[in-house]
Design a protein around this motif. Sequence first.
Motif, mmCIF file in Angstrom:
data_model
loop_
_atom_site.group_PDB
_atom_site.id
_atom_site.type_symbol
_atom_site.label_atom_id
_atom_site.label_comp_id
_atom_site.label_asym_id
_atom_site.label_seq_id
_atom_site.Cartn_x
_atom_site.Cartn_y
_atom_site.Cartn_z
ATOM 1 N N LYS B 427 0.819 -1.204 0.000
ATOM 2 C CA LYS B 427 0.000 0.000 0.000
ATOM 3 C C LYS B 427 0.851 1.250 0.000
ATOM 4 O O LYS B 427 0.377 2.345 -0.291
ATOM 5 C CB LYS B 427 -0.906 0.013 1.235
ATOM 6 N N GLY B 428 2.096 1.125 0.370
ATOM 7 C CA GLY B 428 2.999 2.259 0.278
ATOM 8 C C GLY B 428 3.012 3.168 1.485
ATOM 9 O O GLY B 428 3.661 4.199 1.466
ATOM 10 N N VAL B 429 2.299 2.796 2.530
ATOM 11 C CA VAL B 429 2.250 3.674 3.700
ATOM 12 C C VAL B 429 3.598 3.714 4.417
ATOM 13 O O VAL B 429 4.125 4.780 4.743
ATOM 14 C CB VAL B 429 1.158 3.199 4.673
ATOM 15 N N ASP B 483 -9.529 10.618 -5.814
ATOM 16 C CA ASP B 483 -10.547 9.749 -5.252
ATOM 17 C C ASP B 483 -11.833 9.907 -6.058
ATOM 18 O O ASP B 483 -12.359 11.008 -6.195
ATOM 19 C CB ASP B 483 -10.799 10.121 -3.788
ATOM 20 N N ASP B 484 -12.280 8.784 -6.567
ATOM 21 C CA ASP B 484 -13.479 8.826 -7.381
ATOM 22 C C ASP B 484 -14.659 8.483 -6.490
ATOM 23 O O ASP B 484 -14.752 7.378 -5.964
ATOM 24 C CB ASP B 484 -13.328 7.803 -8.514
ATOM 25 N N VAL B 491 -11.543 2.240 -1.163
ATOM 26 C CA VAL B 491 -11.235 1.982 0.242
ATOM 27 C C VAL B 491 -10.433 3.159 0.773
ATOM 28 O O VAL B 491 -9.668 3.762 0.028
ATOM 29 C CB VAL B 491 -10.398 0.693 0.437
ATOM 30 N N PRO B 492 -10.612 3.476 2.027
ATOM 31 C CA PRO B 492 -9.839 4.600 2.563
ATOM 32 C C PRO B 492 -8.364 4.253 2.660
ATOM 33 O O PRO B 492 -7.998 3.078 2.594
ATOM 34 C CB PRO B 492 -10.439 4.817 3.955
ATOM 35 N N ASP B 493 -7.537 5.264 2.851
ATOM 36 C CA ASP B 493 -6.121 5.020 3.039
ATOM 37 C C ASP B 493 -5.931 4.188 4.302
ATOM 38 O O ASP B 493 -6.741 4.259 5.221
ATOM 39 C CB ASP B 493 -5.376 6.356 3.205
ATOM 40 N N PRO B 494 -4.845 3.416 4.344
ATOM 41 C CA PRO B 494 -4.617 2.598 5.533
ATOM 42 C C PRO B 494 -4.577 3.445 6.795
ATOM 43 O O PRO B 494 -4.288 4.640 6.745
ATOM 44 C CB PRO B 494 -3.236 1.982 5.265
ATOM 45 N N ILE B 495 -4.827 2.761 7.907
ATOM 46 C CA ILE B 495 -5.078 3.476 9.166
ATOM 47 C C ILE B 495 -3.872 4.271 9.634
ATOM 48 O O ILE B 495 -3.985 5.324 10.243
ATOM 49 C CB ILE B 495 -5.536 2.466 10.235
ATOM 50 N N ASP B 496 -2.652 3.773 9.314
ATOM 51 C CA ASP B 496 -1.480 4.483 9.822
ATOM 52 C C ASP B 496 -0.855 5.403 8.774
ATOM 53 O O ASP B 496 0.293 5.812 8.913
ATOM 54 C CB ASP B 496 -0.442 3.498 10.363
ATOM 55 N N ALA B 497 -1.597 5.701 7.728
ATOM 56 C CA ALA B 497 -1.059 6.585 6.698
ATOM 57 C C ALA B 497 -0.998 8.017 7.228
ATOM 58 O O ALA B 497 -1.843 8.430 8.007
ATOM 59 C CB ALA B 497 -1.926 6.534 5.464
ATOM 60 N N LEU B 498 0.006 8.743 6.790
ATOM 61 C CA LEU B 498 0.103 10.142 7.188
ATOM 62 C C LEU B 498 -0.918 10.963 6.393
ATOM 63 O O LEU B 498 -1.365 10.535 5.337
ATOM 64 C CB LEU B 498 1.522 10.658 6.937
ATOM 65 N N PRO B 499 -1.264 12.134 6.911
ATOM 66 C CA PRO B 499 -2.355 12.897 6.299
ATOM 67 C C PRO B 499 -2.141 13.215 4.819
ATOM 68 O O PRO B 499 -3.080 13.176 4.032
ATOM 69 C CB PRO B 499 -2.385 14.184 7.119
#
Lengths: 144, 722
Positions: B427-429, B483-484, B491-499
């Motif tokens: 996911k790249g987070v 975001d379409d 799906v939302p960005d992963p939970i620990d992704a930065l803003p």
Amino acid sequence: MKVKIVEWHAVTTWHWKLESSDSTSGQTNYSDELCGICRVAFDGTCPNCKYPGDECPIVLGDGCPHNFHLHCILRWLEQDSSKGLCPMCRQIFMPKKDKLVNVTDEFSNLQTLIDGHRALREGLHSTSDQDFESYRGEDLQMSE
Amino acid sequence: MIPTDHLNYDTDVCAFCVICSEINCFGEFTGLNCYSTLARMATIPISKDIITSIIPSSNLSDLGSTNGRTNDIENDISYLLSWLEAIWDKKQLVEEPTARVKSAIRSCLKDEYNQLEFVKLYNNTIRSTFMRDLKPILVSNNSLIQTVTSIKELQILNSQISKCLGLKEFPREVFDRNLNTLFRSVFSDRNMNLYDKLTKLLNDNLFQSETPQNYDTIRDTLILLSSIGLNEELNSITVNIAIERIKTYLFNTCLGLWDTPLLEQINSWIRKKLFPRFSMVVSLSDSDFDETYVYDLIKIAHTELVSLRIKEIFDLVSNYPSTTLALSELHQCVSFKSVNIDTHSSNNIRYNDSTCIGLSASFSNILNFSYNHLDKSSYSQAHQRAKLVDRFITLCNDKLLHSGANTVDIILCYISTIKSFLIIDPKGVLLDKVVRQIRRYLRSREDIIVKIVHGLLNESKENRLIELSDELINNRKKSITLDDSTDINWVPDPIDALPDFKKGKVTDIIESLISIFDSKEIFINEFTLLFGKRLLEIQGYDVSHIIYQLELLKARFGEAEFNTLDVMIRDIEESKLINSSLGNGNMPFQISVLSHIYWQSISQFESAIDDSLVVPESVHNQFREVEKRFSEIKTGRCLKLLPTLGRVKLELEVGDTVKPFEVSPMEASIISLFQDNPSVMTVETVVRSLQISEYAASKGLEFWEANNILRKINNSTYIINE
């Protein structure tokens, strides 16, 4: 020892030959001069062109010492309010014919526009000198 | 029952205390007196010991002490007591109680109430004896097995006693409970070191040996420990041992091993080696024990593997791609969705279903066994991901992001970081978090732009950043889609992704490098400079390759950014036309005609060297000729020669040999001087006749000296080397 030059690949730059009033420094002053209308160097292009040189030639003023990109002066003269005058000095704008590059549609357009303005001017002249003078006065005020 | 002298003493103290505080140590109390009073008070804290010393708990001897009366009950009790005393003396049940004793028991312990009272007294009696006489011996015993054996004997003895006494259910329970408390106190004594001893015992005989040894003894020990209520400690010790074993195993098998699949091996080791032994212990101590514990162990092993890999993370990244396997296994271990561990048994559905943002239920069970020193939070995946990031950043700062490292190395490491972390976390987070540091550092590197630009455009093998070039050719930029809101699979960005996380920004290597700088302009300028140099060096005006590369760049940076370069390329193409229409003179003289406004970078570069070079006269005449022809073709325009730019092919006849050279106009002009003039020349002469700087002149002369055409006579004089 003998030196034989087999091939010399030189790098040069091209420049428009300008005969502007302030070309005091002669040939070496390779016009960093700007077009009075678009404020871009003559060796560059007018705002609508991409390639300089053949595709965006310049026009030298005959009656006055002002030069412009062909496309710039065309757009100026296309407006009726220009009255065929040089936008810099308000004299009647005439191109140097002998300096015109290979005659293209655009140059003939220029000629047509200049002719049109002259015809308009002469028509006004014959009806009323007074009108024309006041007209010019108004025009000058507007430009100030 | 309370001894009055104690009470008096207490009131005395209180009286002192009151007086002391009221008169504040004046009058007949000296300071010293007062001090000693206070000190005495301070040394008598009220504790359980003091209370028991003051009020001794009643025990069996209290029963026998009421002499003088001689009814049946008293007789029975004395029989009973002497019977018990005999047992305690010999520490074993010598014989069945006699009929008299039996009847005494029957008459004394008629009902539950009596039994309970008796048990209480009995307990008090043996507690003091046990604590005083037995416990120190048991505790100081070095061998755990011996201690256990002794305790076991005591247990048997007491169970026989309780049987003879014919205790009912509840009193019996109290009886046992009390004994267990006593035994537990032995094991929980600090001098006992149960943890160390048991760990050693289990390690020596079970976990660290090829085949389990002395299992019966151990089993007995464990059962005993479990029976006196040490289950929790037992489980905790076992789990800790298992974790230690796992750590050792991983350390031995996985450390530095990055190119073989290890997860399967670990799983089977746990299944075949660790779990059977683990179950031998835990099955005795944990009533909830079942097969699913094996999955907890596997889970722990994976977590430990992650911890191991976290320590190695920098090497993993810098050794990419040989570490791909290790990285993808790391991915399996740290991704939020738990891995499907080989599902041949049917009762592990629970495990597979559990997502591991929290811990699976049984997993927390097994960890609850262990002592506090085992930090449970380190087993959460979120914690591990954070740790991974922190560790990598720290290592990067230490090993890479300092002035000792080569910019190209940093870029290479940046590229492998991108690739490796995309394996660990597609996911790249995580990637987004780790590259921020590197990006910030790269921004401070002055040569970064040049290196990236050359890396992108140099397709030769010497290019260490050839990867960038390949990337440019092969991967067209994927447009970053916003975001379409109509996308049903969003799906939302992963939970620990930065803003400000944007996947496309970090996952695409070129985009990631380019976006280090806010403005693309510096890149465009560098491209322009690089292409400008190449365009001037091109032979035969063939610009097709440059156009091809430019198209690739346009796909990345946007069409509009490259207007200047378009004009530059057009110049060279037109130069070809101009040259062919000019025709050749006596000497092949070719020109490139530049639109000078668009070649700013080049002309600046050129004027920095020398602008006033006087080329050989023949060449200058040729140029005049060409210029005249040019003005005829292109009305209203003139040419200006940039004397130091371009290439010259020469043939030097030295003696009998003809040597071909390809040199700069500067060098050609210098050697031409030697042809026309005396063959000896000083640097000053060259400077004067060519109107160039002294630096340029001596540099040119040195060039010819290096090529063995000229020879240096003294400091500033050169002669033809014939």
